[in-house]
Design an enzyme around this catalytic site. Structure first.
Site, mmCIF file in Angstrom:
data_model
loop_
_atom_site.group_PDB
_atom_site.id
_atom_site.type_symbol
_atom_site.label_atom_id
_atom_site.label_comp_id
_atom_site.label_asym_id
_atom_site.label_seq_id
_atom_site.Cartn_x
_atom_site.Cartn_y
_atom_site.Cartn_z
ATOM 1 N N ASN A 148 -10.092 -0.517 -0.237
ATOM 2 C CA ASN A 148 -8.636 -0.387 -0.174
ATOM 3 C C ASN A 148 -8.055 -0.865 -1.508
ATOM 4 O OD1 ASN A 148 -5.897 -0.690 0.258
ATOM 5 N ND2 ASN A 148 -6.097 -1.737 2.221
ATOM 6 N N CYS A 191 0.816 -1.225 0.000
ATOM 7 C CA CYS A 191 0.000 0.000 0.000
ATOM 8 C C CYS A 191 0.842 1.264 0.000
ATOM 9 C CB CYS A 191 -0.928 -0.001 1.205
ATOM 10 S SG CYS A 191 -1.992 -1.437 1.243
ATOM 11 N N HIS A 197 -3.770 6.952 2.618
ATOM 12 C CA HIS A 197 -4.114 5.633 2.093
ATOM 13 C C HIS A 197 -5.472 5.248 2.661
ATOM 14 C CE1 HIS A 197 -4.186 1.556 0.991
ATOM 15 N NE2 HIS A 197 -3.856 1.058 2.161
HETATM 16 N N1 ACO Z 1 -18.118 -9.507 8.434
HETATM 17 C C1 ACO Z 1 -18.586 -9.812 9.648
HETATM 18 N N2 ACO Z 1 -17.786 -10.116 10.687
HETATM 19 C C2 ACO Z 1 -16.463 -10.085 10.474
HETATM 20 C C3 ACO Z 1 -15.910 -9.790 9.231
HETATM 21 C C4 ACO Z 1 -16.785 -9.490 8.188
HETATM 22 N N3 ACO Z 1 -16.367 -9.161 6.950
HETATM 23 N N4 ACO Z 1 -14.562 -9.839 9.323
HETATM 24 C C5 ACO Z 1 -14.280 -10.179 10.587
HETATM 25 N N5 ACO Z 1 -15.421 -10.331 11.283
HETATM 26 C C6 ACO Z 1 -15.587 -10.713 12.686
HETATM 27 C C7 ACO Z 1 -14.394 -11.408 13.263
HETATM 28 O O1 ACO Z 1 -14.424 -12.796 12.952
HETATM 29 C C8 ACO Z 1 -14.547 -11.129 14.734
HETATM 30 O O2 ACO Z 1 -15.506 -12.024 15.240
HETATM 31 P P1 ACO Z 1 -15.319 -12.630 16.732
HETATM 32 O O3 ACO Z 1 -15.325 -11.443 17.655
HETATM 33 O O4 ACO Z 1 -16.493 -13.522 16.885
HETATM 34 O O5 ACO Z 1 -13.995 -13.352 16.726
HETATM 35 C C9 ACO Z 1 -15.158 -9.731 14.762
HETATM 36 O O6 ACO Z 1 -15.716 -9.516 13.451
HETATM 37 C C10 ACO Z 1 -14.148 -8.642 15.042
HETATM 38 O O7 ACO Z 1 -13.015 -8.846 14.217
HETATM 39 P P2 ACO Z 1 -11.758 -7.902 14.312
HETATM 40 O O8 ACO Z 1 -10.665 -8.454 13.431
HETATM 41 O O9 ACO Z 1 -11.444 -7.651 15.748
HETATM 42 O O10 ACO Z 1 -12.342 -6.574 13.669
HETATM 43 P P3 ACO Z 1 -11.669 -5.175 13.553
HETATM 44 O O11 ACO Z 1 -12.510 -4.171 14.194
HETATM 45 O O12 ACO Z 1 -10.201 -5.212 13.920
HETATM 46 O O13 ACO Z 1 -11.746 -4.897 11.979
HETATM 47 C C11 ACO Z 1 -10.318 -4.913 10.035
HETATM 48 C C12 ACO Z 1 -11.081 -5.763 11.079
HETATM 49 C C13 ACO Z 1 -11.340 -4.116 9.253
HETATM 50 C C14 ACO Z 1 -9.568 -5.850 9.121
HETATM 51 C C15 ACO Z 1 -9.332 -3.956 10.749
HETATM 52 O O14 ACO Z 1 -8.571 -4.674 11.689
HETATM 53 C C16 ACO Z 1 -8.381 -3.255 9.804
HETATM 54 O O15 ACO Z 1 -8.767 -2.387 9.043
HETATM 55 N N6 ACO Z 1 -7.076 -3.564 9.873
HETATM 56 C C17 ACO Z 1 -6.062 -2.869 9.094
HETATM 57 C C18 ACO Z 1 -6.098 -3.218 7.624
HETATM 58 C C19 ACO Z 1 -4.965 -2.494 6.919
HETATM 59 O O16 ACO Z 1 -4.725 -1.307 7.129
HETATM 60 N N7 ACO Z 1 -4.189 -3.194 6.106
HETATM 61 C C20 ACO Z 1 -2.998 -2.587 5.555
HETATM 62 C C21 ACO Z 1 -3.091 -2.279 4.157
HETATM 63 S S1 ACO Z 1 -3.438 -3.671 3.128
HETATM 64 C C22 ACO Z 1 -2.050 -4.001 2.150
HETATM 65 O O17 ACO Z 1 -0.952 -3.666 2.412
HETATM 66 C C23 ACO Z 1 -2.290 -4.840 0.892
#
Ligand code: ACO
Length: 332
Positions: A289, A118, A259
């Site tokens: 993203n 990214c 980003h």
């Molecule tokens: N729909 C419904 N529920 C979901 C989904 C979904 N799509 N995805 C995860 N959940 C569930 C999980 O299983 C979890 O359930 P549980 O509590 O029963 O275990 C719950 O939702 C919470 O999951 P978390 O992972 O804690 O959710 P979080 O609030 O952290 O959001 C996310 C997840 C959106 C991925 C976030 O962590 C994020 O944005 N991370 C950074 C991503 C990023 O910046 N990446 C870098 C760039 S990408 C690159 O370089 C190619």
């Protein structure tokens, strides 16, 4: 020959491209166990674009590059270098930049890819800036392009809802006026989280087999929360460092083009930098993203719709796999 006085490099023109096909959160509800409410609340994403079966990354890059060249008033023959930030090149080799060079009809100029996920566009901008400041090159095309839909596991709700396809480009050249141009860039990589965001299979370490293909080893794996925490911290510190290097306060920033990975990450960075969210160019809602393409797509949007005006100071920051991250401060 290198010039005696190092010129600033300036953005001469930008362009962007997003495929026509829209994939909404509602449609994703039919693919995986997710909901529009979860995706919108946790990420800010409502829809994303998906490339056609007949499109490769270089095709999307071509559209964005042609638009950037047109905005710069230049042709492909005027280019001295092409740098493409991508983790989804058309082929493992040669570089996507080489294929783009062929499609653009550019001369036999150096063309290469940057693998910084990214942060690829910020890396490309910083590298182009060094070449232009040194006088080694005059016009450098930088592109961020990703066809992420091809490297996602469409059964993994924790990743497939986040990403989209697209391309953005900018042509950089020597500044003609004092004060405009790239004021500072900062680049970083911290390898302690290499395993938290990666494609484990398909490289020299783990060639794909029928079994590993079936286990999605060739697709994106991400520990989202690990990345979230470092994203907020590192995007904030890199932004501060770019401001410090340019000896400017955060209040001098007219627009932030971040980003677009997660609206909550952006909101937390905004709060820490004490820059109102209203001064951020946001389009995550429509594109998700798009990795290295997200900053140049948003930058192009802000410039073309007139939000970003000549003379504005614009801060860009990105973080992705590596983890690699960086920032750039530019007076447009
Ligand atoms: N729909 C419904 N529920 C979901 C989904 C979904 N799509 N995805 C995860 N959940 C569930 C999980 O299983 C979890 O359930 P549980 O509590 O029963 O275990 C719950 O939702 C919470 O999951 P978390 O992972 O804690 O959710 P979080 O609030 O952290 O959001 C996310 C997840 C959106 C991925 C976030 O962590 C994020 O944005 N991370 C950074 C991503 C990023 O910046 N990446 C870098 C760039 S990408 C690159 O370089 C190619």
């Amino acid at each position: 020959m290198p010039s005696v006085t190092a010129p600033h490099s300036v953005i001469l023109g930008t362009g962007a491209y997003a495929p026509d096909k829209i994939l909404t959160n509602g449609e994703l509800e039919r693919l995986v166990d997710t909901s529009d409410a979860w995706i919108t609340e946790r990420t800010g994403i409502r829809e994303r674009r998906i490339a056609g079966d007949d499109q490769a990354s270089s095709d999307m890059a071509l559209h964005a590059a042609q638009r950037a060249l047109q905005a710069a008033g230049l042709t492909a023959k005027d280019l001295d270098m092409i740098i493409v930030g991508t983790v989804t090149p058309d082929l493992p080799m040669p570089a996507c930049a080489a294929i783009l060079q062929q499609k653009l009809g550019a001369g036999p100029i150096p063309s290469f890819d940057i693998s910084a996920a990214c942060a690829g566009f910020i890396y490309a901008m910083s590298i182009a800036d060094q070449f232009i400041r040194s006088g080694a090159q005059k016009h450098v095309l930088i592109v961020g392009v990703e066809l992420l839909s091809r490297i996602l596991n469409w059964k993994d709700r924790t990743t497939c809802v986040l990403f989209g396809d697209g391309a953005g480009a900018a042509v950089l050249g020597p500044a003609k006026e004092d004060g405009s141009g790239i004021l500072s860039t900062k680049l970083y990589t911290d390898s302690s989280l290499v395993g938290s965001l990666c494609i484990p299979g398909g490289g020299s370490k783990e060639p794909l087999t029928a079994e590993s293909l079936a286990n999605a080893r060739g697709k994106v794996h991400m520990a989202g929360q690990d990345i979230f925490k470092v994203a907020v911290k590192n995007l904030t510190s890199a932004s501060r460092s770019a401001l410090e290097q340019a000896e400017l306060p955060a209040s001098a920033v007219r627009w932030v083009v971040p980003h677009q990975a997660n609206l909550r990450i952006i909101a937390q960075v905004a709060a820490r930098l004490d820059i109102p969210l209203e001064r951020f160019v946001l389009n995550i809602e429509r594109y998700g993203n798009t990795s290295s393409a997200s900053i140049p797509i948003a930058l192009d949007e802000g410039l073309r719709d007139g939000r970003i005006q000549k003379g504005d100071t614009v801060l860009m920051c990105a973080l992705g796999a590596g983890v690699s991250w960086g920032s750039a401060l530019v007076r447009v």
